[in-house]
Design an enzyme around this catalytic site. Structure first.
Site: not given
Ligand SMILES: *Cc1c(COP(=O)(O)O)cnc(C)c1O
Length: 355
Positions: A100, A168, A192
């Site tokens: 990511w 993030d 998530k």
């Protein structure tokens, strides 16, 4: 069919109560379906207000920050955060801790920034978190990823920096206490730990808004959304509604500090078994282990089919590791009960007893 034990990495498990209440609202929410109400209606404005309020309450967000629910997922957040943080140097520092982060770096370059990877764990297939990260003030900002969903590492202590920080937090937000004042932009895809896919949460320091050195398209400019209190265009109504229900549920449980303890207990239980059981091995450095995504492998690959059969039989779902790591990944987001982890650990024990 009885409810499975969902260890999936995302979209992920949410509390059963939240599903029930959301299901009711799909059919009837004050005489309409939540799926058909106007986002400008008083009923939805109240939902948005409460969702924003609960985010602030759950994370102790100080004054001077805006809470926004946008679309595009964290993947658009990579670009949005870079564009909004670009300043005169047009130079950004990134910590590369896995897939990511690597994508975030690519988008910062797409935003026209010069990117320097100031720390990385790529040399060991991202199985640790770089330490003692130093950054100087020639950078407009630094970007980190608090939890690496795919590799199973986590900043167990979030570092502090003297320059603006973007984080993030897609896969560990609301799982533990954080100090929001150490960050300028926090962003997280909802799916998530917060709610269903569709909404992306931004917690933005107001003083960074409108200061970019580049021309930002309207939707990608966080100021657009902050000025309209997250109602610039039609927001992802249902996703925000369910996120609000989930935050209510979290606060009823006692909030982030209580769930943090439960998450720690779940992680301790599973990691202890991985370390004790000769048939399993953890993938990442112990001190950098994630409490959200636990990655592990079999010490004898030839036993794979047998182990897979065993956990399948117990109604365990979503345990397969990401293709870039292999093995197994047990994602243990807030809503996964300790009892599901106990079932997994019992399967692992039983498996060892057989061999
Ligand atoms: C899942 C994930 C993303 C991507 O999220 P999308 O909402 O699917 O774009 C980004 N970062 C992290 C840490 C993730 O876990």
């Amino acid at each position: 069919m009885s409810k499975k034990h969902n260890f999936g990495a995302g979209p992920c498990i949410l509390p059963q109560d939240v599903f029930s209440e959301a299901a009711k609202a799909v059919v009837n929410f004050n005489g309409l379906s939540i799926l058909e109400i106007s986002h400008r209606s008083a009923d939805f404005v109240a939902v948005m207000d409460e969702a924003q309020y609960l985010v602030k309450k759950a994370l102790n967000v100080p004054d001077g920050y805006s809470v926004l629910f946008l679309q595009g997922g964290a993947s658009l957040g990579f670009l949005i955060s870079a564009m909004n943080m670009a300043r005169n140097n047009k130079k950004a520092a990134y910590v590369d801790t896995g897939a990511w982060s690597t994508k975030a770096i690519k988008e910062a370059k797409n935003a026209g920034l010069q990117v320097e990877i100031i720390a990385t764990s790529k040399d060991k297939n991202f199985n640790y978190i770089p330490k003692n990260i130093k950054v100087d003030n020639t950078f407009d900002y630094i970007h980190i990823t608090s939890n690496n969903t795919i590799f199973g590492t986590q900043f167990n202590t979030l570092p502090k920096f003297d320059i603006p920080v973007v984080c993030d937090m897609s896969s560990d937000i609301f799982s533990r206490k954080i100090n929001v004042s150490n960050f300028d932009i926090i962003y997280a895809g909802a799916q998530k730990n917060l709610g269903p896919a569709g909404a992306t949460l931004y917690i933005v320091k107001d003083s960074i808004l409108g200061k970019s050195s580049i021309d930002i398209p309207t939707y990608l400019n966080l100021k657009t959304h902050a000025d309209k209190d997250s109602m610039f265009n039609t927001p992802p109504v249902f996703s925000i509604y369910v996120a609000m229900l989930n935050l209510r549920h979290l606060m009823k449980l006692g909030g982030v500090s209580v769930i943090e303890e439960t998450n720690q207990a779940k992680a301790d239980l599973l990691y202890n078994e991985i370390d004790r059981n000769p048939l399993f091995k953890g993938v990442v450095e112990k001190e950098d282990r994630s409490n959200m995504n636990v990655t592990f492998v079999l010490t004898d690959e030839s036993l794979q089919d047998e182990f897979n059969q065993m956990w399948n039989n117990e109604g365990i779902e979503g345990l397969k590791g990401h293709r870039s790591v292999g093995g197994y990944r047990a994602s243990m987001y807030n809503a996964l009960p300790l009892s599901s982890v106990e079932i997994l650990v019992n399967v692992m024990k039983e498996f060892a007893n057989k061999h």
